[in-house]
Scaffold this active site. Structure first.
Site, mmCIF file in Angstrom:
data_model
loop_
_atom_site.group_PDB
_atom_site.id
_atom_site.type_symbol
_atom_site.label_atom_id
_atom_site.label_comp_id
_atom_site.label_asym_id
_atom_site.label_seq_id
_atom_site.Cartn_x
_atom_site.Cartn_y
_atom_site.Cartn_z
ATOM 1 N N CYS A 1 1.065 -1.404 0.198
ATOM 2 C CA CYS A 1 0.122 -0.189 -0.008
ATOM 3 C C CYS A 1 0.432 1.511 0.209
ATOM 4 O O CYS A 1 1.414 1.845 0.945
ATOM 5 C CB CYS A 1 -1.123 0.051 0.935
ATOM 6 S SG CYS A 1 -1.832 1.375 1.402
ATOM 7 N N CYS B 1 0.097 3.951 2.891
ATOM 8 C CA CYS B 1 0.541 3.685 4.554
ATOM 9 C C CYS B 1 1.965 2.971 4.279
ATOM 10 O O CYS B 1 2.448 3.549 5.087
ATOM 11 C CB CYS B 1 0.440 1.164 4.277
ATOM 12 S SG CYS B 1 -1.404 1.504 4.178
#
Length: 286
Positions: free
Chosen positions: A83, A86
């Protein structure tokens, strides 16, 4: 495995149907109006629920639980190595953990990951200094399903969830929230809101408004009936949520938007039909 989507760009702070910010500056000159609109505001749940308990093992095999962090502020972060948002927030989380080491516990639960060794290698390479564990599906479900990454829950020192952030968040917000919960002075206004499903979907039944749903043509009684139906009927989009929960959890969902509009129309039409077929008042009869 339960899939999660990735939210790019800045994330969404769960402010419920909070009142708009301070509008006092609108009555002053342009500079004051600009200052008012730029005012730092953080929002916490007014009567927070306890964070669901869990116990998992971190990547080194050591147990991790909220009970172990009792007395500390906890940032529970659902994330993934694949991600982008992230990964982007990791340096800020490392810095935050370093500066509040004794009073803050960041717990990162790797989501939609199959290989713990790969997550471990990534954590080492990234210099992560906080606890990392794999996220079991039951933990994800207890926190509402985690439909998007990253998703972070801010938990106070009493173990209650006071805020939820979805997507890449401004790191300064995390720090201000942490400082406020630690009782330190902050350059921000603190507002409180009722959790009507924004933190825990189970609280959707408390909501008196739903995103994208127009109740303006209903009477108070009709609105109550419509909301009751929306909390009882399921959405057909595959989310396995009620219509009310889907509107809160997935505002862009066109299925729940159409179905809630249909409920509103049916409730309004039902009352109109009853009124049209109601017998005349006895005082109007011979």
């Amino acid at each position: 495995m339960i899939g999660a989507i990735v939210l790019c760009g800045w994330g969404q702070t769960q402010t419920a149907h909070a009142d708009p910010g301070n509008a006092t500056g609108l009555k002053h000159d342009a500079q004051l109006a600009q200052d008012a609109s730029a005012e730092n505001v953080i929002r916490f749940v007014k009567n927070p629920d306890a964070a669901p308990a869990f116990q998992v093992n971190d990547l080194d095999g050591r147990p991790v639980s909220l009970a172990d962090a009792k007395g500390k502020v906890v940032l529970l972060n659902f994330w993934a190595t694949w991600c982008g948002p992230c990964r982007a927030e990791i340096p800020d989380l490392i810095d935050l953990q370093k500066r509040y080491a004794d009073r803050l516990e960041i717990i990162a639960l790797a989501t939609d990951e199959d290989d713990a060794d790969e997550v471990r290698r990534f954590a080492l390479k990234s210099g992560i200094n906080y606890r990392v564990a794999m996220a079991p599906d039951d933990v994800r479900r207890s926190y509402g399903g985690i439909a998007a990454l990253p998703t972070a829950f801010v938990i106070d020192s009493q173990g209650r969830i006071v805020q939820k952030h979805i997507g890449l968040n401004d790191p300064a917000i995390y720090e201000v929230e942490v400082k406020a919960m630690l009782g330190e002075p902050v350059n921000a206004k603190i507002e409180y809101f009722d959790d009507n499903g924004q933190i825990f979907l189970k609280n959707a039944e408390k909501a008196t408004e739903l995103p994208g749903v127009d109740f303006s043509k209903l009477t108070a009684r009709q609105k109550t009936i419509a909301l009751r139906r929306m909390n009882a009927e399921s959405c057909d989009c595959g989310c396995k949520l009620t219509l009310a929960q889907c509107r809160i959890n997935d505002t862009p969902c066109r299925v729940s938007l159409a179905l809630t509009a249909k409920v509103v129309s049916q409730v309004a039409h039902s009352d109109a039909t009853k009124a049209a077929t109601k017998p005349a008042n006895s005082s109007q009869q011979n």
